[in-house]
Design a protein around this motif. Structure first.
Motif, PDB file in Angstrom:
ATOM      1  N   ALA A 209       0.365  -4.161 -14.367  1.00 43.45           N
ATOM      2  CA  ALA A 209       0.862  -4.803 -13.145  1.00 43.45           C
ATOM      3  C   ALA A 209       1.855  -3.897 -12.423  1.00 43.45           C
ATOM      4  CB  ALA A 209       1.523  -6.142 -13.497  1.00 43.45           C
ATOM      5  N   PHE A 210       2.657  -3.166 -13.194  1.00 42.31           N
ATOM      6  CA  PHE A 210       3.600  -2.215 -12.604  1.00 42.31           C
ATOM      7  C   PHE A 210       2.856  -1.112 -11.861  1.00 42.31           C
ATOM      8  CE2 PHE A 210       6.015   1.744 -12.937  1.00 42.31           C
ATOM      9  CZ  PHE A 210       7.251   1.373 -12.440  1.00 42.31           C
ATOM     10  N   ALA A 211       1.788  -0.588 -12.475  1.00 43.05           N
ATOM     11  CA  ALA A 211       1.018   0.476 -11.825  1.00 43.05           C
ATOM     12  C   ALA A 211       0.351  -0.033 -10.551  1.00 43.05           C
ATOM     13  CB  ALA A 211      -0.034   1.021 -12.798  1.00 43.05           C
ATOM     14  N   ALA A 212      -0.185  -1.276 -10.615  1.00 44.93           N
ATOM     15  CA  ALA A 212      -0.822  -1.839  -9.421  1.00 44.93           C
ATOM     16  C   ALA A 212       0.205  -2.080  -8.316  1.00 44.93           C
ATOM     17  CB  ALA A 212      -1.533  -3.141  -9.783  1.00 44.93           C
ATOM     18  N   ALA A 213       1.397  -2.532  -8.700  1.00 46.86           N
ATOM     19  CA  ALA A 213       2.433  -2.809  -7.701  1.00 46.86           C
ATOM     20  C   ALA A 213       3.127  -1.543  -7.225  1.00 46.86           C
ATOM     21  CB  ALA A 213       3.475  -3.775  -8.286  1.00 46.86           C
ATOM     22  N   TYR A 214       2.900  -0.422  -7.928  1.00 51.51           N
ATOM     23  CA  TYR A 214       3.531   0.823  -7.502  1.00 51.51           C
ATOM     24  C   TYR A 214       3.107   1.205  -6.089  1.00 51.51           C
ATOM     25  CZ  TYR A 214       5.335   5.583  -7.849  1.00 51.51           C
ATOM     26  OH  TYR A 214       6.027   6.740  -7.628  1.00 51.51           O
ATOM     27  N   GLN A 215       1.861   0.891  -5.747  1.00 51.49           N
ATOM     28  CA  GLN A 215       1.412   1.165  -4.385  1.00 51.49           C
ATOM     29  C   GLN A 215       2.158   0.296  -3.374  1.00 51.49           C
ATOM     30  OE1 GLN A 215      -0.553   3.799  -4.006  1.00 51.49           O
ATOM     31  NE2 GLN A 215      -0.289   3.878  -6.223  1.00 51.49           N
ATOM     32  N   ASP A 216       2.500  -0.926  -3.790  1.00 52.58           N
ATOM     33  CA  ASP A 216       3.314  -1.770  -2.908  1.00 52.58           C
ATOM     34  C   ASP A 216       4.689  -1.149  -2.684  1.00 52.58           C
ATOM     35  OD1 ASP A 216       1.496  -3.979  -2.505  1.00 52.58           O
ATOM     36  OD2 ASP A 216       1.817  -4.476  -4.596  1.00 52.58           O
ATOM     37  N   ARG A 217       5.220  -0.536  -3.717  1.00 48.81           N
ATOM     38  CA  ARG A 217       6.513   0.138  -3.561  1.00 48.81           C
ATOM     39  C   ARG A 217       6.397   1.321  -2.598  1.00 48.81           C
ATOM     40  NH1 ARG A 217       8.749   4.664  -5.211  1.00 48.81           N
ATOM     41  NH2 ARG A 217      11.019   4.770  -5.509  1.00 48.81           N
ATOM     42  N   LEU A 218       5.316   2.092  -2.729  1.00 52.05           N
ATOM     43  CA  LEU A 218       5.128   3.230  -1.831  1.00 52.05           C
ATOM     44  C   LEU A 218       4.966   2.757  -0.384  1.00 52.05           C
ATOM     45  CD1 LEU A 218       2.709   5.482  -3.912  1.00 52.05           C
ATOM     46  CD2 LEU A 218       5.195   5.627  -3.728  1.00 52.05           C
ATOM     47  N   HIS A 219       4.156   1.716  -0.196  1.00 50.32           N
ATOM     48  CA  HIS A 219       3.987   1.175   1.153  1.00 50.32           C
ATOM     49  C   HIS A 219       5.327   0.661   1.696  1.00 50.32           C
ATOM     50  CE1 HIS A 219      -0.234   1.738   1.265  1.00 50.32           C
ATOM     51  NE2 HIS A 219      -0.525   0.835   0.350  1.00 50.32           N
ATOM     52  N   ALA A 220       6.102  -0.001   0.816  1.00 50.17           N
ATOM     53  CA  ALA A 220       7.387  -0.536   1.254  1.00 50.17           C
ATOM     54  C   ALA A 220       8.353   0.585   1.629  1.00 50.17           C
ATOM     55  CB  ALA A 220       7.995  -1.409   0.156  1.00 50.17           C
ATOM     56  N   ALA A 221       8.308   1.691   0.874  1.00 50.52           N
ATOM     57  CA  ALA A 221       9.197   2.809   1.199  1.00 50.52           C
ATOM     58  C   ALA A 221       8.868   3.381   2.569  1.00 50.52           C
ATOM     59  CB  ALA A 221       9.088   3.886   0.123  1.00 50.52           C
ATOM     60  N   GLY A 222       7.554   3.517   2.855  1.00 53.94           N
ATOM     61  CA  GLY A 222       7.161   4.024   4.163  1.00 53.94           C
ATOM     62  C   GLY A 222       7.519   3.062   5.284  1.00 53.94           C
ATOM     63  N   ALA A 223       7.311   1.766   5.044  1.00 53.28           N
ATOM     64  CA  ALA A 223       7.632   0.777   6.072  1.00 53.28           C
ATOM     65  C   ALA A 223       9.139   0.651   6.274  1.00 53.28           C
ATOM     66  CB  ALA A 223       7.035  -0.577   5.694  1.00 53.28           C
ATOM     67  N   ALA A 224       9.898   0.680   5.176  1.00 46.94           N
ATOM     68  CA  ALA A 224      11.350   0.535   5.291  1.00 46.94           C
ATOM     69  C   ALA A 224      11.981   1.721   5.996  1.00 46.94           C
ATOM     70  CB  ALA A 224      11.966   0.368   3.896  1.00 46.94           C
ATOM     71  N   SER A 225      11.401   2.921   5.835  1.00 45.55           N
ATOM     72  CA  SER A 225      11.959   4.085   6.529  1.00 45.55           C
ATOM     73  C   SER A 225      11.829   3.942   8.037  1.00 45.55           C
ATOM     74  CB  SER A 225      11.254   5.363   6.058  1.00 45.55           C
ATOM     75  OG  SER A 225       9.885   5.351   6.435  1.00 45.55           O
ATOM     76  N   ALA A 226      10.812   3.198   8.496  1.00 42.26           N
ATOM     77  CA  ALA A 226      10.673   2.942   9.934  1.00 42.26           C
ATOM     78  C   ALA A 226      11.541   1.786  10.393  1.00 42.26           C
ATOM     79  CB  ALA A 226       9.209   2.662  10.274  1.00 42.26           C
ATOM     80  N   LEU A 227      11.718   0.779   9.534  1.00 41.87           N
ATOM     81  CA  LEU A 227      12.516  -0.391   9.913  1.00 41.87           C
ATOM     82  C   LEU A 227      14.023  -0.149   9.788  1.00 41.87           C
ATOM     83  CD1 LEU A 227      10.520  -3.355   8.355  1.00 41.87           C
ATOM     84  CD2 LEU A 227      11.175  -3.143  10.746  1.00 41.87           C
ATOM     85  N   ALA A 228      14.407   0.721   8.852  1.00 45.03           N
ATOM     86  CA  ALA A 228      15.833   0.903   8.572  1.00 45.03           C
ATOM     87  C   ALA A 228      16.641   1.316   9.794  1.00 45.03           C
ATOM     88  CB  ALA A 228      16.018   1.907   7.433  1.00 45.03           C
TER      89      ALA A 228
END
Length: 558
Positions: free
Chosen positions: A295-314
């Protein structure tokens, strides 16, 4: 990584930490449910191991153990379902909170925001949506990946210390495998979101200008450009997916290796050499050990997507709301004074305002006249709080207007622009947009004052006719009269108008000017206008290159 990228990454991490603390209650619940489900799995696995050992002739497990194992299985399924629902609720709460914050900031910036409409839409929709998985899946998965495998390892070590050691070594190897397969993954995800934002903005902009593209026969060239942008997005997406497949493959290989090691270790017990309860228990818990890691490996992509999205929202969310004072009460009349005001949008270009000074007395209508680029619209932007002058003083009733919060400045005024926007709603709702608490009688009075009823009575449902996208089409003059009705309903002491009679035919222009004169009566009004009828509106002040071009002259009475 350059300093700009490092700064964006730090801002993104700060935003995610801040939101994680704010949503602590929502994200803790799925973690607790996941731990409870894991404990139930451990108990059920021990009962199943005893039942299998009894079938092989060891131990005395019977029907009570089978019933208990079935009960644990049902309880585990219920806990898993509850965990999934709690994760969905956490994601919904995160989306609602972030979207509200982003939309609020965009409203505060208003037209001062230099980004395009497509980029802003991508921020509020796509980027916020990409952060859903971070709170719904990544945080619970990361917590369970830290707590779950050690818990399983301890349970296995209690039954068989050697098997516990094997699982412990596998747990230590997993972060190494993830690090090797995930190098550069965050940058790849950020580039993917940047490419998505560029494609979204370009597509929306070209769709809005489709008639112009067809008119100049540029549709094929723009289709090729959109295809190139889509190809760039596909390339970045495939890089992100490559990381996902590599991390998943590494985990499956590690899981298969552990299962093979345990099977080799317990080969004698499983072939009838002794009590196989511990051996079966260890083998049954291999999937439970790797489930949190999977589950951690599957959610790791969510973390990567969140990092990219947060860098634009921050950058948007990190900017604090504009400070300032609040109005104690709404003044009935206002006097606006500009004293040597200077404003620049771009240091490489001439200033928009270069020492502009004027005074608009209470109840006076002042028309700012001059060529395009003279600074007329900049005056209105300052008075609406969308930009702040670099030098000089802007005063309202003798007090520094820039000391007020931008939202308070907007409370003081009613604005009518060149191209008023009609929302998909009824005419009545579009007018009430200026003052939602207004009564039906007040809305109708505003519509009558702006001559909206002149054409509304001929519509199928009068003021209750649907207009805007997909609704009844209105002409430019009719839309302008709706905007004037909003200004009447708002009943603010300061009226700001930007080319209110532009692109109107002479007949409609006369109606609009009549409504404008009625609107400005008793109010302070500042009008930016090119119209030849500007002299009918009030005192005319000629400005050029951001400063007064000559002495003001009084226009003829309207």
């Amino acid at each position: 990584m350059d300093s700009h990228s490092a700064g964006r990454d730090r801002a993104a991490r700060a935003l995610l930490r801040l939101e994680s603390r704010a949503l602590r209650r929502q994200v803790v619940l799925p973690i607790l449910l996941g731990l409870a489900a894991l404990c139930v799995t451990l108990a059920g696995a021990w009962l199943v191991a005893r039942l299998l050992a009894a079938l092989l002739g060891h131990g005395g497990a019977g029907w009570p153990h089978l019933a208990a194992a079935a009960a644990f299985a049902l309880l585990g399924a219920a806990l898993a379902l509850a965990q999934e629902r709690a994760q969905l609720a956490a994601g919904e709460a995160a989306r609602a909170r972030l979207r509200d914050a982003a939309f609020t900031r965009l409203l505060e910036l208003g037209p001062a925001d230099p980004s395009g409409i497509g980029e802003r839409a991508s921020l509020v929709v796509d980027r916020v949506e990409a952060l859903d998985g971070y709170f719904a899946r990544w945080i619970p998965a990361a917590a369970l990946a830290m707590a779950g495998p050690p818990l399983v390892c301890l349970a296995v070590a209690w039954a068989d210390p050697g098997s516990g050691v094997v699982l412990g070594i596998a747990g230590l190897l997993y972060p190494v495998a993830m690090a090797l397969t995930g190098i550069g993954a965050a940058q790849a995800s950020r580039r993917q979101f940047e490419a998505l934002g560029r494609l979204s903005g370009r597509f929306l902009d070209r769709m809005r200008g489709l008639p112009t593209l067809v008119l100049f026969n540029r549709q094929e060239a723009e289709a090729e450009a959109l295809g190139s942008a889509a190809t760039e997005l596909r390339r970045h997406t495939m890089k992100v997916l490559r990381v996902a497949f590599l991390s998943g493959t590494a985990l499956e290989l590690l899981s298969a290796g552990v299962l093979a090691c345990l099977a080799w270790r317990h080969r004698d017990l499983l072939s009838g050499g002794g009590d196989p309860t511990a051996a079966v228990f260890s083998l049954l818990l291999v999937p439970a050990f790797f489930a949190p890691l999977r589950a951690f490996a599957a959610a790791y992509q969510d973390r990567l997507h969140a990092a990219g999205a947060a860098s634009a929202l921050a950058p948007l969310l990190a900017e604090p709301s504009a400070p300032g004072l609040l109005l104690e009460e709404m003044p009935p009349r206002v006097v606006v004074t500009f004293t040597d005001v200077r404003l620049s949008y771009d240091p490489a270009r001439p200033p928009a305002l270069d020492g502009l000074s004027f005074r608009a007395n209470a109840g006076e209508t002042l028309v700012l006249a001059g060529p395009s680029g003279a600074g007329k619209s900049s005056v209105l932007r300052i008075l609406m709080g969308f930009v702040r002058p670099e030098a000089g003083r802007v005063a309202i009733n003798g007090q520094d207007a820039m000391a007020l919060r931008p939202a308070e400045l907007r409370r003081l005024s009613a604005y009518v622009g060149q191209k008023p926007h009609l929302f998909r709603a009824t005419l009545r709702e579009n007018i009430r947009f200026a003052r939602p608490e207004a009564t039906p009688e007040q809305v109708e009075a505003a519509a009558r004052a702006a001559h909206v009823l002149d054409f509304a009575e001929a519509l199928p449902q009068g003021l209750d006719t649907l207009v805007g996208e997909g609704g009844w089409g209105l002409s430019g003059g009719q839309a302008q009269r709706v905007a004037l009705a909003r200004a009447f309903l708002r009943d603010a002491p300061l009226v700001l108008l930007d080319e209110p009679t532009a692109h109107l035919d002479p007949g409609t222009e006369s109606l609009v000017i009549e409504s404008l004169q009625r609107l400005c009566l008793g109010r302070t009004a500042i009008i930016a206008s090119h119209s030849g009828a500007r002299a009918r509106l009030g005192r005319v002040l000629e400005i050029e290159a951001g400063r007064v071009a000559g002495a003001p002259r009084v226009g003829a009475a309207g």
